[in-house]
Design an enzyme around this catalytic site. Structure first.
Site, PDB file in Angstrom:
ATOM      1  N   THR A 160       0.843  -1.177   0.000  1.00 15.99           N
ATOM      2  CA  THR A 160       0.000   0.000   0.000  1.00 15.99           C
ATOM      3  C   THR A 160       0.883   1.232   0.000  1.00 15.99           C
ATOM      4  O   THR A 160       1.895   1.290   0.701  1.00 15.99           O
ATOM      5  CB  THR A 160      -0.946   0.030   1.221  1.00 15.99           C
ATOM      6  N   GLU A 180      -4.929  -3.038   4.298  1.00 16.23           N
ATOM      7  CA  GLU A 180      -4.619  -3.658   5.588  1.00 16.23           C
ATOM      8  C   GLU A 180      -5.782  -4.462   6.152  1.00 16.23           C
ATOM      9  O   GLU A 180      -5.622  -5.185   7.141  1.00 16.23           O
ATOM     10  CB  GLU A 180      -4.228  -2.584   6.611  1.00 16.23           C
ATOM     11  N   LYS A 229      -8.036  22.274  10.072  1.00 10.71           N
ATOM     12  CA  LYS A 229      -8.238  22.869  11.389  1.00 10.71           C
ATOM     13  C   LYS A 229      -8.146  24.382  11.245  1.00 10.71           C
ATOM     14  O   LYS A 229      -7.081  24.944  11.065  1.00 10.71           O
ATOM     15  CB  LYS A 229      -7.207  22.352  12.388  1.00 10.71           C
ATOM     16  N   TRP A 249     -12.341  22.036  13.907  1.00 12.55           N
ATOM     17  CA  TRP A 249     -12.204  21.077  12.822  1.00 12.55           C
ATOM     18  C   TRP A 249     -13.262  21.305  11.753  1.00 12.55           C
ATOM     19  O   TRP A 249     -14.419  21.568  12.051  1.00 12.55           O
ATOM     20  CB  TRP A 249     -12.357  19.641  13.342  1.00 12.55           C
TER      21      TRP A 249
END
Lengths: 540, 540
Positions: free
Chosen positions: A181, A326, A435, A440
């Site tokens: 990956t 994964e 941010k 956020w």
């Protein structure tokens, strides 16, 4: 005290034998320039045995990695089975990477042999001189390529016996597959699948609430076989005897939709970008999609407009799944639970655009910056962690990013909220978060809204440095062709203002020709950030 | 080389946690005399924790066997989960056995505690004095039974904390369940399931081509929880969050069909005898079965007439599955493969009445008397052998019948033919075979034909000694009520003559009131053979 059940080792061999014994007449179909190539699982099995024999003859031993560098086609499927069935490791290599990355990956994996499609020979020529461990180059074709000292796949297997006896896989935890990956920082990292993980993942995909793959299906994952095992479809399809359809390198929207129509495909899967292209085509041309029962979308968030489009126009459910290399890759799927079916369509949609609840066998939690588990209230945010029998416990042969594997959990890098029903909603990637002035902002939420705008074809929102707010969101959009000449940025800003708090609204909209894509077809926000690192915000 | 996947241990705990985390609002429903008892998986989870705490307090240690002697109800379901979740072994005991068999089984299992339904107390009183290892009797009720020194389940768990932490199941091969089968000669024999076998079997049941159990289902196995884990439904239903419906001791056809109607059951399963009774009831009364999507039949061969009845009248597929206590129980299922769908209805039916192709994970073969594998030509006959991760590798704590486990295969005792498509057809039990003048006659084939006769309610065919032919078939039939007064044996013989070779035709038809049933509701041919061992054949 142990139970007294048989110690059957789950393995790719069991899948292969099942396909041959119970589904010998079912077909594997591959698009070719001169019409579709078709053969049965019975034919497939014979060729897998010859190939397995060849691999042994080439000196491939249990545990050895064997590289494949190929499109989705029947020879690639043969390698999918023959390599693990002699105890070796199927290393699927991403054909869209650059030569130096490929050199790194193949040398790191220590591949002993490399099988490649003839159309990819020019790329192989670039990195072949730098490979350190590959002893044999085999071109997946009738004709050898002398320049590369590559022997012909067809010639080699034609010389092999058809009565080869596969060595028994005696331990289901043996390595069976390897996939690198590049979704992380640093070097590409290898995920090493086992026979057990592949088998369990295949069973899960066939569960009714997951993708429900079954014998009557004709599957066509529009996901490369070098990307997380084409989401497990080749193995799961063989397990249940489903017909498999492969596009080879014919991957344009028209090629894909024609193959779906022609071969009466029932289940397909892919990243949203592929389907955005297909939707654009369907606006102008008619195709018969009546056999298609399910479109699984993963890799990036699914826009509401896409779900609605296929539902209303074709009555085909678009179901979102989430996963990573994964996680084999199935992590979660956005099934609408029966206790939510009494909600309005709009409220149900709010669940369908989430990443869903975990697959059987997979457990989840999310932790905040202090490592504390967040509440499942739909508000709190934390990094998603997963565990399960098909989730990586470490990367292959590296200590890089070992911190992602901690306390038996894998940290995904996805920032999520989990609602009281257990649905995961990815609000951002840890590295994609914006941010602004200490608050956020979810680039993903903004992107989902933008992609649902009737005039927008592609969209990505990135953080760009800002003097006052540290960083602010910038929206990069590709208008649909019909609107490219007369695209109104102000209209887009007003559209977002109707949906989000004022401080979420991007300070600027950039109209571009195409969003750069990653090697697996996702929007490449990393490249976009580099493009706009010196962006000058409009004054005011 | 091993893969680098997490060492997640598959366990009943994972199923329990999943039901609680993702399906807390879904219900478990139990019929009671005063209306149906209902609670959610969230409530269930709390009670399982209290029960687990109680079990530890009673001194139950990992590996200890704990007996359950109960009908299908929610307390039994709590035991299904609490016992394995503390590492102990859920021993489900057949309530239909005689006291001396029960004494043998409980002593042989060395059960440390016994949980029983209050309605079964009279039976418990018969064998309780002979039990050697049971330290605690707990009656599954509010009220203790002093005479048996049995404490109240409800009182005991009400005293337990709700924050009990389950000990971690660290090895999926640990024993989790025990079930004795009396289907063999000699003593009843125990089959010891593991956490792994239960988990894998649960996943398989939920695969689309198996029974496809899913979250939207409302499952009601009309199979006792003391019989092969109610065919795995309680575990599989919890895994996917399906609603579970239990009949308690209300097991008459009208009770069953009313509960199916009332609780909108979607999937049910049972032995044919139960469904013969239900069909007889449906002839006279109407019930709304519109929610029922699947009836799974196993345990004995399914008559064509039953498949046709539910298909034509209710549009509900009746699907045949085959299995044994030794196979958890799912061994095979009679899915009609897509390459057979172009056949006529009649030809397709010839596959639907077979036992089908094996479940994922299960492998099959059949061997003749010389131990040689038979050909899959639909003609050759041999004993069916199976292997797989939920198939027994030996019986619990005995050397009896060790020969059934040989070369990694379990010999089922079923005589089968396997056709070129891989469908198993049971032609007889090894001990039920009729050998007349050196030729085999299939009692099962004759029974299937008889059960499809419009005037016949129940039928069994047994071998009875015969002077000339060594043995000959005798047909024992129960006419449907409407025909009991005027039943024409000759008509039945002529009916069989139209279907079978002359030497297959039973030499006599006996009309009886009821075919004796085994403790799990199958026709008891062993008892029938004893009844007719001195039968006098009609002359001529």
């Amino acid at each position: 005290m142990h139970g007294l059940m048989m110690d059957t080792q789950l393995s790719v061999q069991l899948i292969l034998e099942r396909a041959k014994q119970f589904f010998p007449k079912k077909e594997v179909i591959t698009r070719q320039a001169n019409g579709n190539h078709r053969y049965t699982y019975a034919d497939f099995y014979q060729r897998v045995l010859r190939l397995a024999s060849l691999l042994q003859q080439l000196g491939i031993k249990p545990g050895d990695r064997v590289g494949t560098f190929a499109w989705n086609n029947y020879r690639h499927l043969e390698l999918y089975f023959a390599i693990p069935c002699i105890g070796a490791v199927l290393h699927t290599i991403n054909i869209r990477l650059a030569a130096d990355q490929l050199t790194y990956i193949i040398n790191h994996a220590e591949d002993q042999a490399l099988f490649f499609d003839p159309s990819l020979a020019p790329l192989v020529k670039q990195f072949a001189p730098h490979l350190e461990t590959v002893k044999n180059f085999i071109v997946m074709d009738e004709i050898p390529i002398e320049e590369l000292n590559a022997q012909s796949y067809e010639k080699l297997i034609s010389e092999q016996p058809t009565d080869f006896v596969l060595p028994k896989i005696t331990d289901e935890n043996m390595a069976a597959g390897l996939c690198y990956t590049s979704g992380t920082t640093g070097h590409p990292k290898g995920v090493l699948y086992s026979h057990r993980s592949i088998y369990l993942h295949s069973m899960a995909i066939c569960m009714a609430d997951m993708m429900g793959l079954c014998e009557r299906d004709r599957t066509f994952p529009v996901v490369p076989m070098f990307h997380a095992n084409a989401w497990g479809y080749p193995f799961a399809s063989a397990l249940v005897g489903a017909t498999q359809v492969f596009p080879n390198h014919f991957m344009q929207p028209r090629d894909i939709i024609q193959l779906i129509e022609q071969e009466k495909v029932t289940v397909t899967a892919g990243v949203p970008t592929i389907w955005l292209g297909i939707m654009a085509l369907l606006e102008h041309e008619n195709f018969n999609l009546e056999n298609l029962r399910l479109i699984v979308i993963g890799g990036s968030a699914v826009p509401v407009s896409m779900i609605e489009y296929f539902q209303k126009r074709y009555n085909i459910p678009v179901v979102q799944a989430w996963g990573m290399t994964e996680t084999s890759p199935l992590g979660s799927i956005a099934l609408v639970k029966s206790n939510l079916l009494s909600l309005s369509d709009e409220e149900q949609m709010s669940y369908r655009v989430k990443q869903g609840i975990p697959a059987a066998c997979v457990q989840i939690r999310a932790v905040d910056d202090d490592g504390k588990e967040i509440e499942w209230n739909g508000e709190a945010r934390g990094e998603l962690q997963v565990r399960g029998p098909w989730v990586a416990k470490s990367y292959f042969n590296t200590t890089e990013r070992a911190e992602a594997f901690c306390d038996g959990w894998f940290s995904t890098g996805d920032v999520v909220a989990i609602d009281p029903e257990g649905y995961i909603a990815i609000v951002d990637r840890t590295k994609d978060l914006i941010k602004s002035g200490g608050e956020w902002i979810s680039s993903v939420d903004l992107e989902i809204a933008l992609l649902s705008h009737p005039k927008i074809q592609e969209a990505a929102v990135i953080a760009v440095p800002h003097e006052k707010w540290v960083e602010r969101p910038l929206a990069c959009v590709v208008p649909k062709p019909a609107y490219s000449e007369q695209f109104d940025k102000e209209e887009v800003i007003n559209y977002l203002k109707s949906k989000f708090a004022p401080w979420w609204i991007p300070n600027a909209v950039e109209v571009i020709k195409e969003i750069p894509k990653t090697s697996v077809g996702k929007f490449d926000k990393k490249r976009l950030r580099i493009m706009y690192q010196d962006f000058q915000w409009p004054v005011g």
